[in-house]
Design a protein around this motif. Sequence first.
Motif, mmCIF file in Angstrom:
data_model
loop_
_atom_site.group_PDB
_atom_site.id
_atom_site.type_symbol
_atom_site.label_atom_id
_atom_site.label_comp_id
_atom_site.label_asym_id
_atom_site.label_seq_id
_atom_site.Cartn_x
_atom_site.Cartn_y
_atom_site.Cartn_z
ATOM 1 N N TYR A 39 1.130 4.041 -3.022
ATOM 2 C CA TYR A 39 0.989 5.322 -2.986
ATOM 3 C C TYR A 39 2.153 6.066 -3.364
ATOM 4 O O TYR A 39 1.822 7.155 -4.087
ATOM 5 N N HIS B 122 -2.056 13.692 -4.479
ATOM 6 C CA HIS B 122 -2.393 12.289 -3.341
ATOM 7 C C HIS B 122 -3.771 11.658 -3.726
ATOM 8 O O HIS B 122 -3.868 10.647 -3.129
ATOM 9 N N GLY C 14 -1.981 8.739 -5.456
ATOM 10 C CA GLY C 14 -1.740 8.047 -4.530
ATOM 11 C C GLY C 14 -2.846 6.931 -3.783
ATOM 12 O O GLY C 14 -2.481 5.897 -3.637
ATOM 13 N N LEU C 15 -3.804 7.980 -3.184
ATOM 14 C CA LEU C 15 -4.810 7.060 -2.562
ATOM 15 C C LEU C 15 -5.448 6.031 -3.624
ATOM 16 O O LEU C 15 -5.866 4.926 -3.151
ATOM 17 N N ASN D 228 2.690 6.558 -7.140
ATOM 18 C CA ASN D 228 1.819 7.049 -7.855
ATOM 19 C C ASN D 228 1.907 8.561 -7.539
ATOM 20 O O ASN D 228 1.774 9.415 -8.567
ATOM 21 N N ILE D 229 2.182 8.982 -6.329
ATOM 22 C CA ILE D 229 2.509 10.394 -6.092
ATOM 23 C C ILE D 229 3.732 10.970 -7.022
ATOM 24 O O ILE D 229 3.478 11.921 -7.651
ATOM 25 N N ALA E 45 0.845 -1.319 -0.089
ATOM 26 C CA ALA E 45 0.039 0.044 0.026
ATOM 27 C C ALA E 45 0.719 1.321 -0.013
ATOM 28 O O ALA E 45 0.507 2.007 -0.860
ATOM 29 N N ILE E 46 2.030 1.134 0.854
ATOM 30 C CA ILE E 46 2.629 2.268 1.042
ATOM 31 C C ILE E 46 3.358 2.530 -0.464
ATOM 32 O O ILE E 46 3.591 3.609 -1.005
ATOM 33 N N SER F 241 -4.093 4.290 -5.974
ATOM 34 C CA SER F 241 -3.205 3.028 -5.923
ATOM 35 C C SER F 241 -3.576 2.367 -4.561
ATOM 36 O O SER F 241 -3.822 1.003 -4.631
ATOM 37 N N LEU F 242 -3.415 3.133 -3.594
ATOM 38 C CA LEU F 242 -3.695 2.322 -2.178
ATOM 39 C C LEU F 242 -4.911 1.465 -2.137
ATOM 40 O O LEU F 242 -4.732 0.231 -1.641
ATOM 41 N N VAL G 28 -11.135 7.475 -6.564
ATOM 42 C CA VAL G 28 -11.022 7.010 -5.193
ATOM 43 C C VAL G 28 -12.307 7.147 -4.520
ATOM 44 O O VAL G 28 -13.014 6.239 -3.616
#
Lengths: 458, 434, 265
Positions: free
Chosen positions: A17, A39, A42-43, A20-21, A13-14, A45-46, A159
């Motif tokens: 994130y 972000h 990032g989210l 992607n960022i 997850a990290i 992807s997470l 998201v």
Amino acid sequence: MTAVPFIILLLAAIVGYAINIQAARAIRSGGDRLHSLEHFHGLFSLLLVVVPALTLVLIWLALQGSIVDGLVMSSLPSGVLDGLGSGQIQLIGAEIRSIAGGRIFGTPENWKLEAADRLLGYRQASGWLLVTVVTLMSLGLIFFARSKVAAEFRARQGVERITLWLMIFCAVVAIFTTVGIVAALTFETLKFFQRVPVTEFLFGLNWEPQIPIREDQIAAEGAFGAVPVFLGTIVIATVALLIAVPVGLFTAIYLNEFSPTSIRNVVKPILEILAGVPTVVYGFFAILVVAPAIRQFGQSIGVEVASNTALAAGGVMGIMLIPFISSFADDALSAVPRSLRDGALALGATRGEMMLNVLFPAAIPGIVGGILLAVSRAIGETMIVVMAAGLIARMTINPLDSVTAVTVQIVTLLIGDTSFDNPKTLAAFALGMMLFIATLVINVFALRIVRKYREIYD
Amino acid sequence: MTDITSEDSRKALCNPTTEAVRNSLSRRNRKQVLLQSFGIAAILFAMGMLFILLGSIISSGYHAFTQTHIQLEVYVDPEEIPADGLPRGGFNDVLAAAMAVHFPGIDLADRVAKRELTSILSNGAQFILRDKVVSDPSLIGQTISLSVPASDPYDQLNKGLVERDTPEQFRRIDDAAIARFDRLKELGMVSAPLNTALITNADSRFPELAGLKGALVGSFWALLVCFLISFPLGIGAAIYLEEFAPKNRYSDLIEININNLAAVPSVVFGLLALAVFIGWFGLPRSAPFVGGLTLALMTMPTIIIATRAALKAVPPSIREAALGVGASKHQVVFGHVLPLAMPGILTGTIIGLAQALGETAPLLLIGMNAFITSAATSPFDSATALPTQIFIWADSPERGFVSRTSAAILVLLMFLVTMNAVAIFLRSKFERKW
Amino acid sequence: MFDTPHSAIDERLSDTKIAAKKVQVFYGDTHAIKDVDINIQPRSVTAFIGPSGCGKSTFLRCLNRMNDTIDICRVEGEITIDGEDIYDPKVDPVQLRAKVGMVFQKPNPFPKSIYDNIAYGPRIHGLAKNKAELDEIVSSSLQKAGLWNEAKDRLDEPGTGLSGGQQQRLCIARAIAVNPEVILMDEPCSALDPIATAKVEELIDELRTNYTIVIVTHSMQQAARVSQRTAFFHLGILVEEGLTQDIFTNPQDKRTQDYITGRFG
């Protein structure tokens, strides 16, 4: 070992994130305008990684135990399980598991030791397989999410769509719970009614579920007429309400109209304490104090009283219900508009008259709703009756007799070893079905009254 | 003149009311006083019952917070306990010898006399000695000083719970046994230290050894699982229903369903868990994981209802302000509304968890009332929980378990009071008036 | 309304039914009414006017001690009705309220039948010896309130089923049934439509021949239409009190003038 997949998941997850960022930043510094903030990429992807992979891990872990057990049991040398009942097979399974866990009692047969080794092997294999699958899945999802990053990609909408569906899933779990209850009860109850006729259960006057455990005895030897059990519940609930309703209502009337604020501020939290005491504590209170007290009092006036009377169980249940009723009645009285109070007082009614003639009648729908919910609690209450009421079903309405209750029978029938092919076990589900239907009807009715009543004065 | 006559007629007209009110007033006031006294009586009854409940449990439970111990000088006889025989050895005989030193008249070859003598010590005393010697074999051949718990009847005697003047045949220990115990007392070998075993031991058949460790660990795992499941699910469902769900038949259905779930008897959730989690999915019996799962389903409606109330309490102006600067609905809810509602949500969650901690019936049905003498190491191990442990002990015939049950209840109530205090603190600290 | 000769009005309003001296009202720390002195004449309509929050309703509620029902409210000074101090500890508010009826802003019929609404006061005070007498009280009260023709066939129906204006007249009838001497009305028409308002105003005008009426109103037109005397309150102070026509045509105080002419309020 169990923690490893979760750690992999967290790392994935990290990483997803961060990747992607970075990618989004790169696009922006390349001069393009991003549709969504970095972000959100990032989210995106997470969530894309965590949601499916976590689901997989949880399902895997939930099912792993039973699948591995099944494999082990089916790999046992032929013949060792022949002629054993399901209870004994379960015991063997438990023994193998405890050997695998390093707790060896006595000297087990060799095949059990081998089975335990196999069990450990399967578990390890399953663990490694899970780790591999989770890793591959996470990597795949990270790459997929990375490939989506683009200037015009609507990451925020993505998201938000995922979170919306997650929330809908949460709300639907509540539905699944009800469906689960209904399905489980219906399924087992139908199995019960294949062995015991519905009419015998609903109208029979004899309840002796002490079913033989050995296979060669005939199941029909137990009697499953549930009327005395229902009657016991009714007797106990009646005793409880005879105590809780007047005490609760007078408490609410006093607190709502007459008590000085200082007393109200003391009494209300104390009633909340009474409401927060776990029922198992009330049950112990019944057998430690109330039942002996009733017995002694009975002896002192020359009446022979059983040790587990309906009076003791119902009385303690009544004490438990006092705060429930008083808070409902207090709310209902407070919901009556002030103008009605003023109207009565302006006519020269005393506060007592105002309460009894105007406020109380106007609050009756809300109060009745509360009392109905208390009834449903009383018939569904388990621990007090399990500890303080009797086990033998009797056709009596004498509160000084020992009576049993629906919930007592459910618990006693299911405590200890249970197997789902025994009418004794299934009888508990049939009783549970009755209990569920009764409380459901009362609850729906009561909640509707309370809701209607609130609408009148809102 | 007309004024006077109309004045008179008016007085005449109005007199009946004033007169009637004056006549009936004291009777009416008496009725009101009667109503008030009923109210006061009801409150006194409720408070009196709470007082008796707490009083009886405290007065019976405080005995269990100390435990009678016997101080012994034990000669670890190499003949009884050879070093190469460990962990086997005649530990009981060694203890008997240590006791017999103080009773010159007793012949250890007489098995009855020996049993009577060692019955003062808990059955667990030999294992305490064994563990000590196994961990340090160099003790063999030395004399060590050892404090071991006394067995339940003598513990009761020491706490004054056995009436010495009741006729001998109605007592569990006879006069000779009392005399032996009194001799130990005179020798200063009897002490009653704080009963740490109540927390550090797991369950046991012997009251003097039984402790709550297994139950505490079991409750911890169950509550952890319950929290991890019900908190996110409850908040998610509540946010959806309060902020996003369209108002239609389906959301109505979910709403009614949640209100009903909150009122379904807990034993029915037990039946659900037994049939579905254990029967159909094959999850292990007696496991705190299954217990936590069941409690989560019961706690979820509470959390949903509390969360919705907290969300509702956030004024629409906050939403409008955030929407006004171009935030999306999700950003408004997760960025502004949810943080503001968090104290209310946490308060509701803690109260829900406190309820779950005291819940017993569903745990009984999934077998968390098993007799387990070691604490669970994972949520999938068999375990008991605090309330089910109370139930087990309340059912046990030994006298010592009465005070242990009360003590366990006090421990449970202490946790509940703490949790509720935290909830009240949160509410008062972060509560906002809009 | 102003067609009665001055002298006649003056003569009829000469004696005092309610007298207030130096009345102070506190809500907790708020000083809501400051030093109000007023004499209210019997069998006439006195209107209290003033901007919102000026204390006119609060003062009205002092006259039958309805403020007693609010814990934090404290009344100082002296109020007498027929020369009797109503805040004397010996006076039971129940007795006072039987003599001083009240009609509220929002019609508040009890959730009972029309008959039981009217009969409630007589019943608790024991004014009727038998059913026939009670019937008589109910019908005469409804007649006095001008509701008899509309309600006589539906006495058993709930009072809450009537229209807003009918409900308010029912509440007036309910107050009359106890046979009070004073009727306090707290903005009785603010929740009603103009036609219902006109009916209630008509009723007030009829009732003043038998009762002392004090009415709080937001509407200056209403005060002018129904009252003989008017008192103007502002920020908890009684600014000016006098014959209604004087107040409206020739106010003595600048504040009264500003309010009447619509500069504030």
